[in-house]
Structure formats: C-alpha cells, structure tokens
Write an enzyme that holds these catalytic residues in place. Structure first.
Site, PDB file in Angstrom:
ATOM      1  N   LYS A  20      22.067   6.769  -4.891  1.00  0.00           N
ATOM      2  CA  LYS A  20      20.827   6.077  -5.273  1.00  0.00           C
ATOM      3  C   LYS A  20      20.851   4.671  -4.684  1.00  0.00           C
ATOM      4  O   LYS A  20      21.761   3.894  -4.958  1.00  0.00           O
ATOM      5  CB  LYS A  20      20.689   6.004  -6.798  1.00  0.00           C
ATOM      6  N   ASP A  67      19.338   0.811  -4.018  1.00  0.00           N
ATOM      7  CA  ASP A  67      18.726  -0.221  -4.852  1.00  0.00           C
ATOM      8  C   ASP A  67      17.926  -1.165  -3.972  1.00  0.00           C
ATOM      9  O   ASP A  67      18.455  -2.150  -3.449  1.00  0.00           O
ATOM     10  CB  ASP A  67      19.829  -0.973  -5.606  1.00  0.00           C
ATOM     11  N   GLU A 105      24.739   2.039  -8.004  1.00  0.00           N
ATOM     12  CA  GLU A 105      23.773   2.141  -9.087  1.00  0.00           C
ATOM     13  C   GLU A 105      23.745   3.524  -9.709  1.00  0.00           C
ATOM     14  O   GLU A 105      23.482   3.683 -10.890  1.00  0.00           O
ATOM     15  CB  GLU A 105      22.374   1.777  -8.585  1.00  0.00           C
TER      16      GLU A 105
END
Length: 349
Positions: free
Chosen positions: A66, A68, A208
């Site tokens: 993921k 950011d 994250e």
C-alpha cells in the site's frame, strides 16, 4: 442415355502451365473508416479499497504494497499527456518528471491508475515528503521527486479494457512499465506471498500496509470490495476544528482539535500534538489562520487557549486505536490533504 457434362463458360482452372491470379485489388479509399475504436474516457472515477482488519485468504487474491501518496490517473493521448487527481483536477504541470516519462512509454493511447509518492532514505513512501515537495496544501510547487507507482491499466491502444479481468490488465501493464530502476513511472509489483506473511513483513519495515485485489475482477469505480486494504497502523482523514496555542511548540500549535463525520454531522474526536516539524507547522498555521471563527463548529468541551477554525481543512492522522469514549489514541499528524485529492473525512458509527 446420360447427357455429357455441360461445358462451363469459364474453366475452373486455366492451362496447367499458366499461373493462377486473383482479380486486381482495388486501392483502399482513404475516406473509408477503420475498425471502430473505443472512445477514450475523459475521466474515470477510481476503484477504491475497503478497509479490512485481516488479509483475505485464497488463490483468487493478489497482493501489493500500500503506497502513501496521491492517487492519480495518467492519460496518454495523441494530443499529449494529462495527469488527473482523484477529484478530476489537472495536475500535469505539477508532476513534470512523471509527465516526461509518460511521453516515452511505448504506447499511443493509455490510461494508467497509480499513486504519486516520494520515498524516504529507506525506500518507504512518505506522505509528508510528498506534501512538502508540492508546497503544502494549496501550494503551487512542482514535484520533480515524485514517482508514479502504476498498479492498473484501464485503456490501452484504443481499447477500453476495464471489463477485462485484473490478471489480463496487469499482464499488459507489466509489458508497458518497468518494474524497477530510477524512472519516474514504475510498476507496483504483485508480491508472491500469502496475505498474512506479507502484512507482517510490511509492518516490520514500517510500511503503511498492503492491498489485496481479486484476480478475476473487472475495474469498477467506487468502494465495492474488489480491492481491500489492510493497514499496519490506522491512518485516516479528520476535519480540523482548531488548535490549542503553545509558546513551546512549532508554529505555536500545541494540539490540533479534530472531528470525524457521523451521518451528516461532525463530532469531536480529540486532539493531536505530535508529528509536526518547523516547516509543516508553519504551513499549517498559515492555512488555519485564514479560517478563524469565534465559536467552535462542534462541541469540543472546555479548551484553554483554543483558536477555532471553519472545518475546511482535512488532516491525515496516523493513530493506534480509539478510547472507550470515541477519542483518538496515540495520534500523529502526517500532513494536510489537498482539496483536489478529495480525501474523505473518517466516518464513525
């Protein structure tokens, strides 16, 4: 008596030695249209990931890191390149390195879905650094450090491929975008691991979290469950209601006062006093001081030395948990979301 076969007016075959020829071909009329191509969408609302506490299981799920940053759609057209934010704002000029790299991709027309990020020294995407490279919320700076991590392909060489399954879209994307190196557009790679193992490794490296995607899913705009996000730490957007003043803190901000959405209203969810540096605090203070009001927009309880603002700014806040009375625990300020990013304010039930 049987009649002899009738002679044809033209023999099926000519003399044995004579070469066979088709009739002369007519030249194509340039005005004749080609096979129809799919019209290129002017804008596509992104597919969004649903938050889940644990990764899904099964071979039907593919996993990625993921990122950011800011969600972007990259449009490559005969007339040029456009870079659109999640809210549909044209930010082509703000990402010159990404735009220049897009012009070098070996494709005539395409729409790529991805995330613009800036990496820290350890190779992690850092939202605060991305914000600073763009000059903060509402800033007009260009970011030459930003990299587009491309993770989907929605339109390719005249064809709208959103109804094609993810596995096929990814196959085309992998042939278009390099997986590594120093280029401004890179492939967000699928990682061969089960979700629980990948999440553990991601958290150990202070990332994250991870994204899970159904391999057989088409590309559908909205938050419909084809994509899932599993976070190492919670990070969401909260409306800024004001701040408590402090002479000992950066920018004079002792603590931000925050609110979440509950139905059609905002509710106070506590404050955050860490995560600022001198630069980010000064930029935030400048933005807040333009929005000062005399009374709080929601009930924050009794606050000393508080300055209240119109709830127009959305702060990205990282936090560990919630208290029993609905307040954030161990919160840390990460940066201001830009209006063009259309970041949603967190909803409480």
């Amino acid at each position: 008596m049987t009649k002899p076969p009738r002679k044809t007016s033209k023999p099926l075959l000519g003399e044995a030695e004579a070469p066979l020829r088709s009739r002369p071909r007519r030249r194509r009329n340039p005005a004749q249209p080609n096979l129809p191509l799919d019209p290129m969408p002017d804008r596509i609302d992104p597919c969004l990931a649903l938050l889940r506490p644990k990764p899904p299981k099964g071979p039907q799920w593919a996993f990625e890191v993921k990122w950011d940053g800011y969600r972007l759609a990259l449009h490559i057209e005969p007339s040029g390149v456009r870079i659109l934010t999640r809210g549909g704002h044209d930010w082509t000029e703000r990402f010159p390195a990404i735009a220049a790299e897009a012009r070098r991709l070996p494709v005539a027309t395409a729409i790529l879905d991805g995330e613009a990020v800036v990496f820290d020294e350890r190779g992690r995407s850092d939202f605060g650094r991305l914000q600073q490279s763009l000059g903060g919320r509402g800033g007009k700076r260009t970011s030459r450090e930003a990299v587009l991590m491309a993770f989907d392909l929605l339109y390719f060489d005249g064809r709208d491929i959103r109804q094609t399954e993810l596995t096929s879209r990814r196959h085309l994307l992998e042939g278009l975008v390099p997986a590594a190196g120093e280029k401004a557009i890179r492939l967000s790679e699928e990682i061969e691991a089960d979700g629980e193992t990948l999440l553990r490794i991601a958290c150990e490296h202070d990332l994250e979290g991870i994204i899970a995607k159904r391999r057989d899913s088409p590309y559908r705009s909205g938050r419909l469950g084809d994509w899932l996000k599993i976070k190492c730490t919670q990070s969401d957007g909260f409306a800024i209601m004001g701040y408590e003043k402090s002479t000992a803190s950066f920018g004079g901000i002792g603590r931000l006062l925050l609110a979440a959405r509950k139905g059609d209203e905002l509710v106070y969810v506590g404050g955050v006093g860490t995560g600022f540096n001198e630069r980010s605090a000064a930029e935030l203070r400048e933005q807040m001081d333009k929005l000062i009001i005399s009374k709080p927009a929601v009930d924050t309880g009794r606050k000393r030395n508080a300055v209240f603002v119109r709830p127009e700014l959305v702060a990205e806040i990282e936090y560990r948990a919630w208290t029993h009375d609905g307040k954030l625990r161990h919160g840390s300020y990460k940066g201001l979301r830009d209006a063009a990013d259309e970041a949603a304010v967190y909803e409480v039930s």
